[in-house]
Scaffold this motif. Structure first.
Motif, short mmCIF file in Angstrom:
data_model
loop_
_atom_site.label_atom_id
_atom_site.label_comp_id
_atom_site.label_asym_id
_atom_site.label_seq_id
_atom_site.Cartn_x
_atom_site.Cartn_y
_atom_site.Cartn_z
N PRO A 183 -7.37 21.29 14.31
CA PRO A 183 -8.05 21.26 13.00
C PRO A 183 -8.28 19.85 12.48
CG PRO A 183 -5.74 21.88 12.74
CD PRO A 183 -6.03 21.88 14.22
N GLY A 184 -9.48 19.63 11.95
CA GLY A 184 -9.78 18.37 11.27
C GLY A 184 -10.23 17.24 12.15
N VAL A 185 -10.28 17.47 13.46
CA VAL A 185 -10.72 16.42 14.39
C VAL A 185 -11.56 17.06 15.49
CG1 VAL A 185 -8.74 14.89 14.01
CG2 VAL A 185 -8.62 16.64 15.80
N ALA A 186 -12.30 16.24 16.21
CA ALA A 186 -13.08 16.74 17.34
C ALA A 186 -12.14 17.23 18.44
CB ALA A 186 -13.98 15.64 17.88
N TYR A 187 -12.57 18.24 19.16
CA TYR A 187 -11.77 18.77 20.27
C TYR A 187 -11.62 17.71 21.36
CZ TYR A 187 -10.54 21.32 24.48
OH TYR A 187 -9.93 21.73 25.64
N THR A 188 -10.41 17.59 21.88
CA THR A 188 -10.15 16.75 23.05
C THR A 188 -9.39 17.60 24.06
OG1 THR A 188 -8.10 15.92 22.05
CG2 THR A 188 -10.10 14.58 21.77
N PRO A 189 -9.49 17.28 25.35
CA PRO A 189 -8.78 18.08 26.37
C PRO A 189 -7.29 18.20 26.06
CG PRO A 189 -10.33 16.60 27.42
CD PRO A 189 -10.32 16.23 25.97
N CYS A 190 -6.74 19.35 26.39
CA CYS A 190 -5.35 19.66 26.05
C CYS A 190 -4.38 18.86 26.93
CB CYS A 190 -5.08 21.15 26.24
SG CYS A 190 -6.32 22.22 25.47
N ASN A 191 -3.20 18.62 26.39
CA ASN A 191 -2.12 17.97 27.13
C ASN A 191 -0.85 18.81 27.03
OD1 ASN A 191 -3.15 15.32 28.20
ND2 ASN A 191 -3.68 15.07 26.04
N LEU A 199 -4.64 27.85 39.06
CA LEU A 199 -5.21 27.01 38.00
C LEU A 199 -5.87 25.79 38.61
CD1 LEU A 199 -5.53 26.43 34.95
CD2 LEU A 199 -3.32 25.26 35.05
N SER A 200 -7.09 25.50 38.17
CA SER A 200 -7.83 24.36 38.71
C SER A 200 -7.52 23.07 37.97
CB SER A 200 -9.34 24.65 38.66
OG SER A 200 -10.08 23.55 39.14
N ASN A 201 -7.62 23.08 36.64
CA ASN A 201 -7.47 21.86 35.85
C ASN A 201 -6.46 22.11 34.73
OD1 ASN A 201 -7.71 19.57 34.27
ND2 ASN A 201 -9.93 19.69 34.02
N ILE A 202 -5.34 21.40 34.76
CA ILE A 202 -4.29 21.63 33.76
C ILE A 202 -4.72 21.19 32.37
CG2 ILE A 202 -2.38 21.46 35.41
CD1 ILE A 202 -1.96 18.58 34.49
N HIS A 203 -5.79 20.39 32.27
CA HIS A 203 -6.29 19.95 30.97
C HIS A 203 -7.54 20.73 30.55
CE1 HIS A 203 -3.48 16.64 31.22
NE2 HIS A 203 -4.01 16.26 32.36
N GLY A 204 -7.92 21.71 31.35
CA GLY A 204 -9.13 22.48 31.08
C GLY A 204 -8.90 23.65 30.15
N HIS A 205 -9.92 24.49 30.02
CA HIS A 205 -9.84 25.66 29.16
C HIS A 205 -9.06 26.75 29.89
CE1 HIS A 205 -13.94 24.13 27.43
NE2 HIS A 205 -12.92 23.38 27.07
N MET A 206 -7.88 27.07 29.39
CA MET A 206 -6.97 27.94 30.12
C MET A 206 -7.47 29.38 30.23
SD MET A 206 -4.52 26.27 31.35
CE MET A 206 -4.10 24.54 31.27
N ASP A 207 -8.26 29.83 29.28
CA ASP A 207 -8.73 31.21 29.31
C ASP A 207 -10.15 31.33 29.84
OD1 ASP A 207 -6.28 31.95 28.29
OD2 ASP A 207 -6.95 31.95 26.21
N ASP A 208 -10.63 30.28 30.47
CA ASP A 208 -11.95 30.28 31.09
C ASP A 208 -11.79 30.61 32.57
OD1 ASP A 208 -14.43 29.79 32.15
OD2 ASP A 208 -14.67 27.79 31.29
N GLY A 209 -12.41 31.71 33.00
CA GLY A 209 -12.25 32.13 34.39
C GLY A 209 -12.72 31.10 35.40
N THR A 210 -13.65 30.22 35.00
CA THR A 210 -14.12 29.20 35.94
C THR A 210 -13.09 28.09 36.14
OG1 THR A 210 -15.23 27.90 34.21
CG2 THR A 210 -16.51 29.64 35.26
N ASN A 211 -12.02 28.08 35.33
CA ASN A 211 -10.94 27.10 35.51
C ASN A 211 -9.84 27.66 36.40
OD1 ASN A 211 -9.68 24.58 35.08
ND2 ASN A 211 -8.44 25.40 33.41
N TRP A 212 -10.07 28.84 36.97
CA TRP A 212 -9.13 29.46 37.91
C TRP A 212 -9.91 29.86 39.16
CZ3 TRP A 212 -3.86 30.44 36.73
CH2 TRP A 212 -3.48 30.11 35.41
N PHE A 213 -9.24 29.88 40.29
CA PHE A 213 -9.90 30.27 41.53
C PHE A 213 -8.94 31.10 42.37
CE2 PHE A 213 -7.80 26.25 42.28
CZ PHE A 213 -7.25 26.35 43.55
N ALA A 214 -9.51 31.86 43.29
CA ALA A 214 -8.70 32.65 44.22
C ALA A 214 -8.13 31.70 45.26
CB ALA A 214 -9.54 33.73 44.87
#
Length: 432
Positions: A174-182, A311-326
């Motif tokens: 809240p109150g700031v631009a989104y930045t990748p998660c840590n 999980l593909s990217n630990i800083h990516g969108h966790m609930d985005d299916g494209t950030n996960w792969f088989a």
């Protein structure tokens, strides 16, 4: 004297506030409509001034679908390209975000946990921004009581398109631009429905992303039901370490006898149709969550096809299916993902014989993937990983020879991985 007077008028005009002139001068960029009960900041929205001028917000108002409304009081303005949070309850909001001071309220009403239409009006009742969200369909699920918020992806895009929203970091920004998660700790692999002939039970892999050891004593794992709960024993996860939590120890060991960094059993299972998986700290506060699915864009072979979600990217969108792969057949529990899958060959998992080689080209900026035996190139995935298992790039495949541009890679060893017809193959190459 005349020149001085004109300069003074210009200076005064430059600091005057302006009124919003059109739709989207100010936009709703983040929505928290259903906090997790253990980390409750109340309902709130974030708005953003997309113009190059400060805007006077006095007598602007917000409405929900019930036509509850909140009017912004005197003395409130929104600077150029700045953010402001409008909170249902200032005390609840500040208890979670004490450092966020660009907040206004209390609105004294909230938003529906199911669906709502949030509208922002100027002082002359001009509709400036509106979002009609839902907790179903293509709207992100992590914002519905699972600790995340709705974040607007493209500020110039359609605010009512669910694909233009994602559920961002835990508890929002809240109150700031989104930045990748840590995050400090993540779910890095999920096995939610084994193949019948490879039944290891359900399991999930934890990974300590941080630079500090994390003691997991009395931390707890839950699925989408609060009554399904497993308390972790007194174990410490060192930086970079993995730990597998198993539904059934016996089943897991029967398939992964060499994996020793395991705990369980947690007794309950994960839905093959998708659901939240949540991790709580020793104080019972939500720390991390993922809401997976078994439908596109999520990989579908982990649903009883013998594969796991990686999980593909630990800083990516966790609930985005494209950030996960088989990942690999039966997964890679308790260790870093190996694109070579332990050397499994195509012949051991399929009757189809697919050949895959990486060839050097005349230029050091390119390598060539040579592929044969593919039935359908449109479903083929070609990706490049570094030695830590991090995906570096993806390349579309349309024929038997595909050129991969590696000019942006630093010198070192990489894996080119091919996913085709439920087969996963990998080849190592050197960039120098």
């Amino acid at each position: 004297m005349k020149k001085y007077f004109l300069f003074l008028l210009t200076a005064i005009h430059s600091i005057n506030f302006t009124e919003a002139q059109s739709l989207h001068d100010v936009i709703i960029t983040e929505i928290n409509y259903n906090s997790d009960s253990t980390v409750n900041s109340g309902n709130w929205i974030e708005i953003y001034n997309s113009t190059s001028n400060s805007i006077n917000l006095v007598d602007w108002f917000v409405k929900n679908n019930n036509n509850d409304f909140y009017t912004i009081g005197p003395g409130v303005s929104l600077g150029a390209h700045s953010y402001l949070v409008l909170a249902e309850n200032i005390f609840e909001f500040s208890s979670i975000f004490p450092s966020v001071t660009n907040v206004n309220g209390p609105m004294n009403f909230g938003f529906s946990n199911n669906n709502d239409n949030i509208r922002l009006y100027s002082s002359n009742s001009m509709l400036i921004s509106s979002v009609a969200y839902a907790d179903s369909g293509q709207w992100p699920k992590g914002a519905d009581g699972n600790g995340r918020t709705l974040e607007l992806l493209n500020y110039n895009g359609d605010q009512n398109d669910p694909l233009n929203w994602f559920d961002g970091c835990m508890f929002g920004s809240p109150g700031v631009a989104y930045t990748p998660c840590n995050p400090e700790i993540v779910f890095s692999e999920i096995n939610y429905k084994s193949a019948p002939t490879m039944d290891a039970g359900d399991w999930v892999e934890l990974y300590n992303v941080s630079q500090s050891a994390i003691n997991l004593n009395q931390w707890s794992l839950k699925d989408g039901e609060d009554t399904d709960i497993y308390y972790l024993p007194n174990i410490t996860l060192q930086p970079g370490d993995y730990r597998v939590l198993c539904q059934d120890i016996g089943k897991f060991v029967s398939r992964h006898a060499t994996v020793g960094n395991i705990n369980g059993p947690f007794g309950f299972g994960f839905s093959h149709k998708g659901e939240p998986i949540r991790l709580f700290d020793a104080n019972g506060k939500l720390t991390f969550s993922v809401v997976y699915d078994n439908k596109s864009p999520w990989a579908t072979t982990p649903d009883s096809g013998g594969y796991t979600l990686e999980l593909s990217n630990i800083h990516g969108h966790m609930d985005d299916g494209t950030n996960w792969f088989a990942g690999c057949l039966e997964g890679s529990p308790g260790e870093v993902y190996d694109p070579n899958c332990g050397g499994n060959s195509a012949e051991t998992i399929s009757e189809n014989v697919i050949h895959f080689n990486i060839l050097n080209s005349l230029s050091s900026d390119f390598v060539v993937a040579e592929i044969s035996g593919i039935k359908n190139y449109s479903s083929t995935q070609l990706s490049v990983y570094d030695l830590t298992g991090r995906k570096i790039l993806s390349v579309p495949v349309s024929n038997s020879k595909t050129e991969i541009n590696i000019s942006a890679l630093v010198d070192g060893i990489y894996f080119a991985s091919l996913k085709a017809d439920a087969i996963f193959l990998s080849e190592k190459f050197l960039k120098q």
